[in-house]
Design an enzyme around this catalytic site. Structure first.
Site, short mmCIF file in Angstrom:
data_model
loop_
_atom_site.label_atom_id
_atom_site.label_comp_id
_atom_site.label_asym_id
_atom_site.label_seq_id
_atom_site.Cartn_x
_atom_site.Cartn_y
_atom_site.Cartn_z
N ARG A 188 25.58 49.82 34.12
CA ARG A 188 26.58 50.54 33.23
C ARG A 188 25.68 51.20 32.16
NH1 ARG A 188 32.04 49.25 33.88
NH2 ARG A 188 31.60 50.99 35.34
N TYR A 189 25.66 49.51 31.37
CA TYR A 189 24.35 49.55 30.86
C TYR A 189 23.14 49.66 30.38
CZ TYR A 189 28.64 47.78 28.51
OH TYR A 189 29.94 48.04 27.60
N CYS A 209 37.03 33.53 45.71
CA CYS A 209 37.52 32.68 44.32
C CYS A 209 38.51 31.53 44.76
CB CYS A 209 38.35 33.83 43.66
SG CYS A 209 37.50 34.97 42.59
N CYS A 235 43.35 35.20 41.28
CA CYS A 235 45.11 35.49 39.96
C CYS A 235 45.54 36.91 40.40
CB CYS A 235 43.58 36.07 38.75
SG CYS A 235 42.03 34.10 38.00
N CYS A 294 44.16 40.45 38.49
CA CYS A 294 42.66 40.50 38.61
C CYS A 294 42.30 41.42 39.02
CB CYS A 294 42.12 39.89 40.19
SG CYS A 294 40.05 39.79 40.80
N ASP A 346 43.03 45.70 32.35
CA ASP A 346 42.85 47.50 32.60
C ASP A 346 43.70 47.69 33.50
OD1 ASP A 346 39.68 46.71 32.05
OD2 ASP A 346 39.69 45.92 33.61
N LYS A 377 33.06 48.72 27.32
CA LYS A 377 33.78 48.15 26.81
C LYS A 377 34.03 49.02 24.64
CE LYS A 377 33.11 44.01 29.05
NZ LYS A 377 31.32 44.24 30.42
#
Ligand SMILES: *Cc1c(COP(=O)(O)O)cnc(C)c1O
Length: 436
Positions: free
Chosen positions: A122-123, A135, A139, A142, A303, A347
């Site tokens: 992305r960057y 995992c 979570c 997630c 998100d 971000k």
């Protein structure tokens, strides 16, 4: 707090007849005995959910499975469990089935920005490299919920090799972020192999690992693992504590081992309604982190992934938290609050406004106390025209170190040598009219 509490002993005995401290602290034993259904959860915590609730939960689990390590489960307060931040992060909620029209399976377009499976590029100078899709615990918040429990998406070795090849052939990539899933689910030897391969690429300057093991399964941070990691400096690790209650004797021990191995530690917290949406909780958390040599790195706005509606707060909550931190506590304890832009923009940092006004030679600022002050800018400052030829410059950067030669985005509008005047979105009505 002791490394092995009475409650943990009780839970261990209920789980298996081989309950001894050495097994409890064995990460493979923990994973083997992870709690994957509601009945086991109820019995281990000695709680009982009513039958209506259970039925709703079964529907949730059909879509988003449950998995929690005995260690993390042992941190739940079995009396007031409904309000427990650890319970909320690990136990399913029927609200996960509520999907709002703005929710997306892959809000960050990680799969779209993927030149080869497993890599998100992305960057300009760094890539995200998913090397594991498993995992030790799932979570509930997630952001990659779409992949949780999806056995088909465990990357094969060939896929990882292709990812490494991609990085080898892209000399712009100087920072590789290993993520997943949790990279520490992989065996030590396999991690050693990946880290060696990446370390052998001349343009890779740093490697980072994102893991939640210190939080949900601190026993994974074994001396053997640390010996492997130590060989691959400069290696940075980011972990994921969301609440001060997660910082226990065992997790402190794991953090100490990593820090003693010379690994700089960071933490990424997600702002979660009902878990840590309070500036006092957040302050306590960051204080405990720095006490354990962990630098708070990012505070994420939750998100727009499907199944997370009930965890989201307004942005204002995050700004309010930042207002309560900046100036009020040590600068190095304060994370950057970011929104990961839907659609893959990366971000975006946000914080309260401190710049109040501006004239040609003065800036008006306010501080955390509400003091309004002025900063007088220099009367003379000779801007130096930068043509990106560092030979002409007196700032003493050797040319061979000045590898980046192009400007990107807003920085391009600011620079001297590029003639770009504006960044214009495609397909504006105005531009369409011109083309007609
Ligand atoms: C977060 C992220 C990175 C790393 O960003 P930093 O701001 O350097 O920590 C890199 N790639 C992707 C796709 C990311 O989401």
């Amino acid at each position: 707090m002791k490394i092995y509490t009475k409650k943990q002993k009780k839970i261990a005995e209920k789980i298996s007849s081989d309950a001894v401290i050495s097994n409890w602290k064995n990460w493979k034993w923990q994973i083997k005995h992870s709690i994957r259904d509601i009945s086991a959860f109820e019995s281990l915590l000695a709680i009982e959910l009513n039958s209506d609730k259970r039925k709703e939960l079964e529907e949730t689990l059909a879509k988003f499975p449950l998995s929690i390590t005995p260690y993390y489960l042992s941190l739940i307060d079995s009396i007031d469990y409904m309000n427990d931040p650890i319970f909320k992060q690990s136990f399913p909620s029927p609200s996960e089935l509520i999907i709002s029209k703005h929710d997306m399976k892959d809000p960050l377009s990680e799969d779209k920005d993927s030149p080869t499976p497993g890599i998100t590029h992305r960057y300009p100078d760094r890539v995200l490299f998913h090397i594991s899709n498993v995992c030790s615990m799932y979570c509930r918040h997630c952001t990659r919920k779409r992949k949780v429990g999806d056995v088909d998406s465990i990357p094969e070795k060939e896929e990882v090799i292709k990812g490494i090849e991609y990085i080898k052939s892209n000399s712009d990539v100087r920072d590789v972020l290993l993520s997943g899933g949790d990279p520490f689910m992989l065996p030590d030897e396999y991690l050693d192999w990946i880290l060696t391969e990446l370390g052998n690429i001349p343009h890779v300057e740093v490697i980072r690992i994102g893991t939640r093991m210190p939080v949900v399964l601190p026993y994974r941070i074994t001396d053997e693992l640390v010996e492997v990691l130590k060989k691959h400096h400069p290696l940075w690790i980011n972990t994921h504590f969301n609440h001060p209650r997660e910082i226990t004797a065992s997790s402190k021990n794991a953090l100490r081992k990593l820090a003693d191995a010379g690994i700089p530690l960071g933490n990424q917290t997600v702002l979660l309604a009902g878990v840590n949406d309070c500036h006092r909780i957040m302050k306590k958390l960051i204080h405990k982190l720095v006490q354990n040599r962990v630098r708070p790195y990012y505070l994420y706005q939750c998100d727009l992934s499907e199944g997370l509606t009930h965890f989201r707060t307004p942005i204002g909550k995050g700004i309010e938290i930042m207002e309560n931190l900046i100036g009020h506590t040590s600068g190095f304890a304060i994370p950057t609050y970011v929104i990961d832009a839907p659609g893959g923009g990366g971000k975006i940092p946000i914080m309260p406004n401190y710049l109040i006004s501006w004239s040609t030679n003065k800036v008006i600022l306010r501080n955390y106390e509400g003091v309004i002050t002025t900063y007088k800018e220099p009367d003379s400052y000779e801007p130096i025209f930068c043509n990106r030829n560092c030979d002409d410059c007196h700032l003493q950067l050797k040319l061979d170190e000045a590898e980046e030669y192009r400007s990107v985005g807003i920085a391009k509008l600011l620079c001297d040598f590029d003639k770009t005047r504006s960044l214009v979105p495609e397909n504006t009505e105005r531009l369409d009219r011109r083309n007609e």
